[in-house]
Design a protein around this motif. Structure first.
Motif, PDB file in Angstrom:
ATOM      1  N   MET A 267      87.885  27.944  49.380  1.00 14.16           N
ATOM      2  CA  MET A 267      86.921  27.090  48.693  1.00 14.16           C
ATOM      3  C   MET A 267      87.619  25.779  48.362  1.00 14.16           C
ATOM      4  SD  MET A 267      84.029  28.713  48.615  1.00 14.16           S
ATOM      5  CE  MET A 267      83.179  27.529  47.587  1.00 14.16           C
ATOM      6  N   PHE A 268      87.335  24.740  49.163  1.00 14.09           N
ATOM      7  CA  PHE A 268      88.009  23.457  49.009  1.00 14.09           C
ATOM      8  C   PHE A 268      87.143  22.406  48.318  1.00 14.09           C
ATOM      9  CE2 PHE A 268      90.651  24.932  52.742  1.00 14.09           C
ATOM     10  CZ  PHE A 268      91.835  25.029  52.021  1.00 14.09           C
ATOM     11  N   SER A 269      86.020  22.830  47.746  1.00 15.07           N
ATOM     12  CA  SER A 269      85.154  21.905  47.014  1.00 15.07           C
ATOM     13  C   SER A 269      84.778  22.518  45.678  1.00 15.07           C
ATOM     14  CB  SER A 269      83.888  21.601  47.819  1.00 15.07           C
ATOM     15  OG  SER A 269      82.907  20.976  47.013  1.00 15.07           O
ATOM     16  N   ALA A 270      85.083  21.816  44.590  1.00  9.92           N
ATOM     17  CA  ALA A 270      84.753  22.312  43.262  1.00  9.92           C
ATOM     18  C   ALA A 270      83.240  22.369  43.051  1.00  9.92           C
ATOM     19  CB  ALA A 270      85.397  21.426  42.193  1.00  9.92           C
ATOM     20  N   ASN A 271      82.509  21.408  43.588  1.00 11.23           N
ATOM     21  CA  ASN A 271      81.052  21.403  43.437  1.00 11.23           C
ATOM     22  C   ASN A 271      80.419  22.570  44.182  1.00 11.23           C
ATOM     23  OD1 ASN A 271      80.893  19.117  41.774  1.00 11.23           O
ATOM     24  ND2 ASN A 271      80.900  17.724  43.513  1.00 11.23           N
ATOM     25  N   GLN A 272      80.873  22.840  45.389  1.00  5.84           N
ATOM     26  CA  GLN A 272      80.354  23.985  46.135  1.00  5.84           C
ATOM     27  C   GLN A 272      80.738  25.287  45.439  1.00  5.84           C
ATOM     28  OE1 GLN A 272      81.873  23.547  50.130  1.00  5.84           O
ATOM     29  NE2 GLN A 272      80.274  22.072  50.714  1.00  5.84           N
ATOM     30  N   TYR A 273      81.935  25.311  44.898  1.00  2.00           N
ATOM     31  CA  TYR A 273      82.406  26.500  44.178  1.00  2.00           C
ATOM     32  C   TYR A 273      81.529  26.772  42.958  1.00  2.00           C
ATOM     33  CZ  TYR A 273      85.951  29.655  42.144  1.00  2.00           C
ATOM     34  OH  TYR A 273      86.626  30.739  41.640  1.00  2.00           O
ATOM     35  N   ALA A 274      81.162  25.725  42.237  1.00  4.19           N
ATOM     36  CA  ALA A 274      80.303  25.866  41.069  1.00  4.19           C
ATOM     37  C   ALA A 274      78.916  26.371  41.480  1.00  4.19           C
ATOM     38  CB  ALA A 274      80.191  24.537  40.336  1.00  4.19           C
TER      39      ALA A 274
ATOM     40  N   ILE B 182      86.645  22.511  55.558  1.00  3.79           N
ATOM     41  CA  ILE B 182      87.305  21.466  54.775  1.00  3.79           C
ATOM     42  C   ILE B 182      86.360  20.277  54.655  1.00  3.79           C
ATOM     43  CG2 ILE B 182      89.305  19.940  54.602  1.00  3.79           C
ATOM     44  CD1 ILE B 182      90.823  21.910  56.394  1.00  3.79           C
ATOM     45  N   PRO B 183      86.016  19.856  53.464  1.00  2.00           N
ATOM     46  CA  PRO B 183      85.103  18.719  53.286  1.00  2.00           C
ATOM     47  C   PRO B 183      85.618  17.467  53.990  1.00  2.00           C
ATOM     48  CG  PRO B 183      85.465  19.862  51.205  1.00  2.00           C
ATOM     49  CD  PRO B 183      86.449  20.424  52.178  1.00  2.00           C
ATOM     50  N   ARG B 184      84.713  16.703  54.558  1.00  2.00           N
ATOM     51  CA  ARG B 184      85.104  15.507  55.301  1.00  2.00           C
ATOM     52  C   ARG B 184      85.864  14.516  54.436  1.00  2.00           C
ATOM     53  NH1 ARG B 184      79.636  14.066  58.846  1.00  2.00           N
ATOM     54  NH2 ARG B 184      79.630  15.985  60.109  1.00  2.00           N
ATOM     55  N   GLU B 185      85.490  14.423  53.154  1.00  2.00           N
ATOM     56  CA  GLU B 185      86.137  13.448  52.283  1.00  2.00           C
ATOM     57  C   GLU B 185      87.529  13.889  51.854  1.00  2.00           C
ATOM     58  OE1 GLU B 185      83.420  15.256  51.844  1.00  2.00           O
ATOM     59  OE2 GLU B 185      82.740  15.246  49.756  1.00  2.00           O
ATOM     60  N   GLY B 186      87.879  15.152  52.111  1.00  2.00           N
ATOM     61  CA  GLY B 186      89.213  15.636  51.774  1.00  2.00           C
ATOM     62  C   GLY B 186      89.301  16.195  50.364  1.00  2.00           C
ATOM     63  N   ILE B 187      90.292  17.062  50.148  1.00  2.00           N
ATOM     64  CA  ILE B 187      90.400  17.725  48.847  1.00  2.00           C
ATOM     65  C   ILE B 187      90.867  16.783  47.738  1.00  2.00           C
ATOM     66  CG2 ILE B 187      90.826  19.936  49.966  1.00  2.00           C
ATOM     67  CD1 ILE B 187      93.742  19.742  49.016  1.00  2.00           C
ATOM     68  N   GLU B 188      91.394  15.626  48.101  1.00  2.00           N
ATOM     69  CA  GLU B 188      91.748  14.659  47.072  1.00  2.00           C
ATOM     70  C   GLU B 188      90.503  14.238  46.300  1.00  2.00           C
ATOM     71  OE1 GLU B 188      94.496  10.649  46.547  1.00  2.00           O
ATOM     72  OE2 GLU B 188      93.699  11.173  48.523  1.00  2.00           O
ATOM     73  N   ILE B 189      89.344  14.298  46.966  1.00  2.00           N
ATOM     74  CA  ILE B 189      88.077  13.958  46.332  1.00  2.00           C
ATOM     75  C   ILE B 189      87.379  15.196  45.786  1.00  2.00           C
ATOM     76  CG2 ILE B 189      85.790  12.922  46.683  1.00  2.00           C
ATOM     77  CD1 ILE B 189      88.132  10.939  46.791  1.00  2.00           C
ATOM     78  N   THR B 190      87.451  16.304  46.502  1.00  2.00           N
ATOM     79  CA  THR B 190      86.655  17.488  46.150  1.00  2.00           C
ATOM     80  C   THR B 190      87.362  18.500  45.247  1.00  2.00           C
ATOM     81  OG1 THR B 190      87.367  18.657  48.161  1.00  2.00           O
ATOM     82  CG2 THR B 190      85.373  17.290  48.312  1.00  2.00           C
ATOM     83  N   LEU B 191      88.693  18.425  45.149  1.00  2.00           N
ATOM     84  CA  LEU B 191      89.432  19.388  44.312  1.00  2.00           C
ATOM     85  C   LEU B 191      90.315  18.733  43.257  1.00  2.00           C
ATOM     86  CD1 LEU B 191      90.862  22.342  46.463  1.00  2.00           C
ATOM     87  CD2 LEU B 191      88.955  22.383  44.865  1.00  2.00           C
TER      88      LEU B 191
END
Length: 310
Positions: free
Chosen positions: A127-134, A281-290
């Motif tokens: 899970m590389f996106s906090a929003n998707q995880y929520a 992996i989100p296109r914007e990268g985990i620097e943005i999503t995590l």
């Protein structure tokens, strides 16, 4: 009401714990009997914290330690299964169920993984996106969620109050070999659930009472008093710790809050050594999503107007 936590070198002996309890370790899934061991593990962790802090101290100002934790069963992910976030949701379900009987409980990650895949959030459990995880948490646990896009260091009051209310906090971080927070730019990204905290305060005119220098926090006004005292002085994050669990170990852990905050804020990229085609992996990268993101979960029926922020 203020209670003391009994801490003694003999209160908990990890190497002998299995022989004294009915803990059952599965290949993956809920560790039966693990919740019954939490009090012993807390005592051991507090004893170690007291010892280490006394060894590091370079002044004669005593430290007042206050602790609060919520006991939850451990859920193991299996060493080769990248489902750390999913098993953290299993543990979160147990915390939420205490407040809302409609909150769902899962013994393992299998059904959660099926849904994560169907939503396009994950391939193997990552899970590389906090929003998707929520969003996944809301769907599987029947709860509400909040994603905080700020460092732990800047939101510690809100986090600690949330934990005091008995609600789970889910944090992505880099894990070291001993599962504690480290700084690897996100190459060892991992999810953990926070279940409680320990706050240290330097007190010039305070003396430990009874047999224990660590106090168990049980009333909200006591937490308010601590917050008020800390707001009037420079807050020393090095005196803050959090109780945590994660899917590669059944043990309750106690981590430096400052180290966890730094680890959470250093998530920059998925390891180049991994085959990225095997993950979502989100296109914007985990620097943005995590990076610098935290997920708070609340019971579905919680009245938001009564939710008191730090």
């Amino acid at each position: 009401m203020i209670q003391n936590i009994e801490t003694s070198p003999k209160a908990y002996i990890p190497d002998k714990a299995k022989s004294r309890t009915s803990i059952v370790f599965p290949v993956h899934g809920t560790v039966k009997g693990s919740v019954d061991n939490v009090a012993k593990e807390e005592a051991f962790l507090c004893e170690r914290l007291m010892h280490e802090s006394s060894m590091k101290s370079n002044d004669f100002i005593p430290t007042k330690w206050t602790s609060h934790n919520n006991a939850v069963p451990s859920v193991i992910q299996g060493m080769k299964r990248p489902v750390c976030g999913l098993v953290a949701l299993c543990m979160a379900g147990h915390m939420l169920h205490k407040h809302d009987p409609n909150a769902r409980i899962y013994e393992n990650d299998e059904k959660i993984l099926d849904l994560a895949r169907s939503l396009g959030f994950s391939k193997q459990g990552e899970m590389f996106s906090a929003n998707q995880y929520a969003e996944l948490a809301e769907r599987v646990l029947k709860c509400e969620s909040r994603v905080i896009s700020n460092t732990l260091a800047n939101t510690w009051k809100e986090i600690f109050r949330h934990l005091f209310m008995g609600y789970p906090v889910l944090v992505p971080y880099d894990t070291d070999r001993n599962y504690e927070p480290c700084l690897r730019k996100g190459h060892k990204a991992h999810w953990a659930i926070l279940t409680g905290f320990v706050i240290g305060q330097k007190k010039k005119h305070w003396k430990p009472g009874n047999n224990s220098p660590i106090i168990k926090l049980t009333e909200e006004h006591e937490l308010d008093n601590i917050f008020n005292e800390l707001s009037s002085q420079n807050t020393d994050l090095s005196l803050f710790y959090v109780y945590a669990k994660q899917g590669k170990s059944a043990k309750q852990q106690l981590w430096s809050f400052k180290s966890l905050s730094n680890s959470n804020a250093n998530l920059a990229e998925v390891s180049p050594d991994r085959d990225h085609s095997q993950y979502e992996i989100p296109r914007e990268g985990i620097e943005i999503t995590l990076r610098s993101k935290i997920v708070l979960l609340l019971p579905k029926r919680t009245d938001e107007s009564s939710y008191k922020l730090g």
